[in-house]
Design a protein around this motif. Structure first.
Motif, PDB file in Angstrom:
ATOM      1  N   LYS A  96     -46.081  13.279 -38.260  1.00  0.00           N
ATOM      2  CA  LYS A  96     -45.969  13.357 -36.803  1.00  0.00           C
ATOM      3  C   LYS A  96     -45.719  11.967 -36.232  1.00  0.00           C
ATOM      4  CE  LYS A  96     -48.419  14.994 -32.681  1.00  0.00           C
ATOM      5  NZ  LYS A  96     -49.623  15.682 -32.161  1.00  0.00           N
ATOM      6  N   GLU A  97     -44.757  11.883 -35.328  1.00  0.00           N
ATOM      7  CA  GLU A  97     -44.429  10.601 -34.702  1.00  0.00           C
ATOM      8  C   GLU A  97     -45.303  10.382 -33.471  1.00  0.00           C
ATOM      9  OE1 GLU A  97     -40.304  10.870 -33.746  1.00  0.00           O
ATOM     10  OE2 GLU A  97     -39.663  11.124 -35.821  1.00  0.00           O
ATOM     11  N   LYS A  98     -45.707   9.135 -33.261  1.00  0.00           N
ATOM     12  CA  LYS A  98     -46.500   8.820 -32.070  1.00  0.00           C
ATOM     13  C   LYS A  98     -45.690   9.091 -30.809  1.00  0.00           C
ATOM     14  CE  LYS A  98     -49.528   5.333 -34.146  1.00  0.00           C
ATOM     15  NZ  LYS A  98     -49.971   3.913 -34.117  1.00  0.00           N
ATOM     16  N   THR A  99     -44.408   8.673 -30.865  1.00  0.00           N
ATOM     17  CA  THR A  99     -43.498   8.933 -29.749  1.00  0.00           C
ATOM     18  C   THR A  99     -42.272   9.646 -30.300  1.00  0.00           C
ATOM     19  OG1 THR A  99     -44.227   6.865 -28.701  1.00  0.00           O
ATOM     20  CG2 THR A  99     -42.242   7.915 -27.817  1.00  0.00           C
TER      21      THR A  99
ATOM     22  N   ASP B  42     -44.120  21.881 -38.291  1.00  0.00           N
ATOM     23  CA  ASP B  42     -44.151  22.230 -36.875  1.00  0.00           C
ATOM     24  C   ASP B  42     -42.732  22.487 -36.359  1.00  0.00           C
ATOM     25  OD1 ASP B  42     -46.981  21.989 -36.498  1.00  0.00           O
ATOM     26  OD2 ASP B  42     -46.745  19.818 -36.640  1.00  0.00           O
ATOM     27  N   LEU B  43     -42.653  23.210 -35.253  1.00  0.00           N
ATOM     28  CA  LEU B  43     -41.354  23.590 -34.704  1.00  0.00           C
ATOM     29  C   LEU B  43     -40.630  22.407 -34.066  1.00  0.00           C
ATOM     30  CD1 LEU B  43     -42.196  27.017 -33.021  1.00  0.00           C
ATOM     31  CD2 LEU B  43     -41.095  26.615 -35.232  1.00  0.00           C
ATOM     32  N   TYR B  44     -39.342  22.588 -33.830  1.00  0.00           N
ATOM     33  CA  TYR B  44     -38.508  21.607 -33.136  1.00  0.00           C
ATOM     34  C   TYR B  44     -38.098  22.165 -31.782  1.00  0.00           C
ATOM     35  CZ  TYR B  44     -37.496  17.936 -36.582  1.00  0.00           C
ATOM     36  OH  TYR B  44     -37.574  16.852 -37.420  1.00  0.00           O
ATOM     37  N   LYS B  45     -37.962  21.282 -30.809  1.00  0.00           N
ATOM     38  CA  LYS B  45     -37.381  21.648 -29.526  1.00  0.00           C
ATOM     39  C   LYS B  45     -35.865  21.490 -29.600  1.00  0.00           C
ATOM     40  CE  LYS B  45     -41.211  19.948 -26.619  1.00  0.00           C
ATOM     41  NZ  LYS B  45     -41.559  18.920 -25.607  1.00  0.00           N
ATOM     42  N   GLN B  46     -35.156  22.327 -28.874  1.00  0.00           N
ATOM     43  CA  GLN B  46     -33.706  22.208 -28.749  1.00  0.00           C
ATOM     44  C   GLN B  46     -33.368  21.985 -27.284  1.00  0.00           C
ATOM     45  OE1 GLN B  46     -31.466  25.643 -30.014  1.00  0.00           O
ATOM     46  NE2 GLN B  46     -29.626  25.002 -28.929  1.00  0.00           N
ATOM     47  N   TYR B  47     -32.542  20.971 -27.011  1.00  0.00           N
ATOM     48  CA  TYR B  47     -32.152  20.661 -25.637  1.00  0.00           C
ATOM     49  C   TYR B  47     -30.769  21.213 -25.349  1.00  0.00           C
ATOM     50  CZ  TYR B  47     -36.156  17.552 -25.219  1.00  0.00           C
ATOM     51  OH  TYR B  47     -37.436  17.059 -25.150  1.00  0.00           O
ATOM     52  N   SER B  48     -30.621  21.835 -24.186  1.00  0.00           N
ATOM     53  CA  SER B  48     -29.323  22.361 -23.774  1.00  0.00           C
ATOM     54  C   SER B  48     -28.533  21.260 -23.081  1.00  0.00           C
ATOM     55  CB  SER B  48     -29.501  23.550 -22.827  1.00  0.00           C
ATOM     56  OG  SER B  48     -30.164  23.138 -21.641  1.00  0.00           O
ATOM     57  N   GLU B  49     -27.273  21.561 -22.786  1.00  0.00           N
ATOM     58  CA  GLU B  49     -26.392  20.567 -22.160  1.00  0.00           C
ATOM     59  C   GLU B  49     -26.888  20.151 -20.785  1.00  0.00           C
ATOM     60  OE1 GLU B  49     -21.919  21.124 -23.535  1.00  0.00           O
ATOM     61  OE2 GLU B  49     -22.786  23.065 -23.007  1.00  0.00           O
TER      62      GLU B  49
ATOM     63  N   THR C 191     -41.886  18.355 -32.713  1.00  0.00           N
ATOM     64  CA  THR C 191     -43.088  18.507 -31.883  1.00  0.00           C
ATOM     65  C   THR C 191     -44.340  18.129 -32.660  1.00  0.00           C
ATOM     66  OG1 THR C 191     -43.396  20.820 -32.536  1.00  0.00           O
ATOM     67  CG2 THR C 191     -42.029  20.388 -30.579  1.00  0.00           C
ATOM     68  N   GLY C 192     -44.176  17.765 -33.915  1.00  0.00           N
ATOM     69  CA  GLY C 192     -45.321  17.409 -34.745  1.00  0.00           C
ATOM     70  C   GLY C 192     -44.851  16.978 -36.118  1.00  0.00           C
ATOM     71  N   GLU C 193     -45.497  17.481 -37.146  1.00  0.00           N
ATOM     72  CA  GLU C 193     -45.133  17.152 -38.531  1.00  0.00           C
ATOM     73  C   GLU C 193     -43.898  17.944 -38.946  1.00  0.00           C
ATOM     74  OE1 GLU C 193     -47.173  17.387 -42.990  1.00  0.00           O
ATOM     75  OE2 GLU C 193     -48.419  17.435 -41.181  1.00  0.00           O
ATOM     76  N   THR C 194     -42.919  17.265 -39.519  1.00  0.00           N
ATOM     77  CA  THR C 194     -41.679  17.922 -39.933  1.00  0.00           C
ATOM     78  C   THR C 194     -41.772  18.394 -41.381  1.00  0.00           C
ATOM     79  OG1 THR C 194     -40.245  16.685 -38.424  1.00  0.00           O
ATOM     80  CG2 THR C 194     -39.218  17.575 -40.404  1.00  0.00           C
ATOM     81  N   GLY C 195     -41.427  19.654 -41.581  1.00  0.00           N
ATOM     82  CA  GLY C 195     -41.289  20.219 -42.919  1.00  0.00           C
ATOM     83  C   GLY C 195     -40.240  21.306 -42.847  1.00  0.00           C
ATOM     84  N   ILE C 196     -39.033  21.031 -43.361  1.00  0.00           N
ATOM     85  CA  ILE C 196     -37.921  21.969 -43.220  1.00  0.00           C
ATOM     86  C   ILE C 196     -37.239  22.185 -44.570  1.00  0.00           C
ATOM     87  CG2 ILE C 196     -35.877  22.592 -41.878  1.00  0.00           C
ATOM     88  CD1 ILE C 196     -36.548  20.367 -39.932  1.00  0.00           C
TER      89      ILE C 196
END
Length: 271
Positions: free
Chosen positions: A26-29, A49-56, A81-86
């Motif tokens: 998990k990243e601090k920022t 943890d899940l990822y957010k997706q940004y629209s245009e 949004t937290g720890e990455t595991g993909i």
């Protein structure tokens, strides 16, 4: 950030380019990452943890935990949004077609749930992959799933396959007319075949592959001048290069160059 790449078995090598994993604490920022189109569809499982997706327009939503992402024709901006595991299954440009249950073209720029694509079987493989204890177990489960659904590898048009190989070899620098002549098939028919098999036109795939080759040169620091880079990529001029670059990354080369570049390539491309 740690990423690992694994080859498929021989039985699936004609369709699957590779499996790979992406893990990081998990990243601090948390920072947004740009996923650049690469001409390949992917099956993606978030066991972290899940990822957010940004629209245009700047709005954001959560990506599904498990899905197939259709062909991208524009950059995709995401944020952990937290720890990455993909865990990813990266198909060749034409490789997902034998497994598709809806038209490939309808999946463009869309994350399609496995349940929508495969029904109960989709939910079952989601659960198995997410609860697996290792990457090797995930690969074994994935191969069993894909092979069970693989009825006919001949669904891949040999003209499309050979044309894709030509595009990749030429780093996307051949025109559609040149591709049409080499395959001895008229332009309109070639475009129709690509649309149904890959979800992109020959021109779109060529532009994507050309930009990916350009990004790799930037990453490897083989060329640092934008003028030289445009020349090496055989763009008509620097303005044409900048236009294509911004279409696929959302940024100009100068805006994009830096840490974002490395992250984007690691996130969406094999070495």
């Amino acid at each position: 950030m740690n990423h690992q790449i694994y080859p498929p078995s021989q039985d699936l090598a004609a369709l699957v380019e590779c499996y790979w994993t992406l893990e990081s604490p998990k990243e601090k920022t948390p920072e947004k990452n740009i996923i650049v189109p690469d001409g390949c569809m992917k099956m993606i499982f978030h066991y972290g943890d899940l990822y957010k997706q940004y629209s245009e327009n700047g709005n954001c939503d959560f990506l599904p935990r498990c899905f197939v992402i259709g062909q991208l024709t524009r950059p995709l901006e995401v944020e952990p949004t937290g720890e990455t595991g993909i865990f990813f299954v990266r198909f060749h440009p034409y490789g997902f077609l034998p497994f598709a249950t809806i038209p490939i073209k309808e999946m463009e720029n869309t994350a399609v749930s496995l349940e929508k694509l495969f029904g109960k079987d989709g939910k079952d493989i989601e659960k198995k992959i997410l609860t697996a204890g290792s990457t090797s177990e995930r690969i074994e489960l994935m191969e069993t799933f894909l092979l069970s659904r693989l009825i006919d590898t001949e669904t891949i048009d040999h003209i499309v396959k050979s044309t894709v190989e030509t595009i990749l070899t030429a780093n996307g620098q051949l025109s559609v007319d040149e591709l049409s002549k080499q395959t001895n098939i008229n332009r309109r028919q070639l475009v129709r075949k690509f649309s149904s098999t890959i979800g992109l036109s020959p021109k779109q795939l060529s532009k994507t592959i050309r930009l990916q080759a350009t990004l790799k040169m930037l990453l490897n620091k083989k060329i640092t001048s934008l003028v030289a880079l445009a020349y090496q990529g055989e763009y008509y001029d620097q303005a044409h290069f900048i236009k294509d670059f911004k279409e696929f990354t959302g940024l100009t080369p100068k805006e994009f160059y830096g840490d974002d570049l490395k992250m984007s390539l690691i996130f969406d491309r094999t070495e």
